[in-house]
Write a protein that holds these residues in place. Structure first.
Motif, PDB file in Angstrom:
ATOM      1  N   UNK A 287      38.311  44.926  33.641  1.00 51.52           N
ATOM      2  CA  UNK A 287      38.149  44.473  34.893  1.00 51.52           C
ATOM      3  C   UNK A 287      38.871  43.221  35.521  1.00 51.52           C
ATOM      4  N   UNK A 288      38.829  42.241  34.761  1.00 46.79           N
ATOM      5  CA  UNK A 288      39.352  41.020  35.105  1.00 46.79           C
ATOM      6  C   UNK A 288      40.946  41.027  35.116  1.00 46.79           C
ATOM      7  N   UNK A 289      41.357  41.832  33.985  1.00 47.25           N
ATOM      8  CA  UNK A 289      42.824  42.104  33.783  1.00 47.25           C
ATOM      9  C   UNK A 289      43.536  43.087  34.656  1.00 47.25           C
ATOM     10  N   UNK A 290      42.610  44.069  35.059  1.00 48.08           N
ATOM     11  CA  UNK A 290      43.421  45.064  35.876  1.00 48.08           C
ATOM     12  C   UNK A 290      43.377  44.906  37.149  1.00 48.08           C
ATOM     13  N   UNK A 291      42.252  44.145  37.979  1.00 45.69           N
ATOM     14  CA  UNK A 291      42.055  44.079  39.269  1.00 45.69           C
ATOM     15  C   UNK A 291      42.540  43.127  39.841  1.00 45.69           C
ATOM     16  N   UNK A 292      43.196  43.030  41.080  1.00 46.50           N
ATOM     17  CA  UNK A 292      43.545  41.922  41.802  1.00 46.50           C
ATOM     18  C   UNK A 292      42.682  41.262  42.806  1.00 46.50           C
ATOM     19  N   UNK A 293      41.421  42.076  43.230  1.00 44.94           N
ATOM     20  CA  UNK A 293      40.551  41.779  44.480  1.00 44.94           C
ATOM     21  C   UNK A 293      39.595  40.668  43.583  1.00 44.94           C
ATOM     22  N   UNK A 294      39.722  39.468  44.364  1.00 45.06           N
ATOM     23  CA  UNK A 294      38.889  38.375  43.868  1.00 45.06           C
ATOM     24  C   UNK A 294      37.307  38.792  43.488  1.00 45.06           C
TER      25      UNK A 294
END
Length: 86
Positions: free
Chosen positions: A21-28
């Protein structure tokens, strides 16, 4: 009582989901949620080891991790509100 390996395998699965989730997503907000998932996975491992070895130190460490995680969420959300308020 479940074996220690069940708790640890669940912890590894949750931690892996958090890393993805940290590596793929761009939403803070999603990144913060993924970080919380990783913290909770580590807490699950600490509690499982503390129960297995009948030691209180693992549960005490979980208390401090939860305190730091709550402070991280409060500061992170305050920063996001300050940045996106403009």
């Amino acid at each position: 009582m479940l074996p220690l390996t069940y708790y640890l395998s669940l912890s590894v699965i949750l931690f892996s989901m958090g890393v993805i989730g940290v590596l793929v997503r761009r939403n803070a907000i999603v990144i913060f949620m993924s970080l919380e998932l990783m913290f909770n996975a580590a807490n699950l491992a600490f509690v499982a080891f503390a129960r297995y070895y009948a030691a209180l130190s693992g549960q005490l460490f979980v208390f401090f991790v939860m305190t730091v995680a709550a402070a991280e969420v409060a500061v992170g959300l305050a920063l996001m509100v300050a940045i996106f308020h403009i």
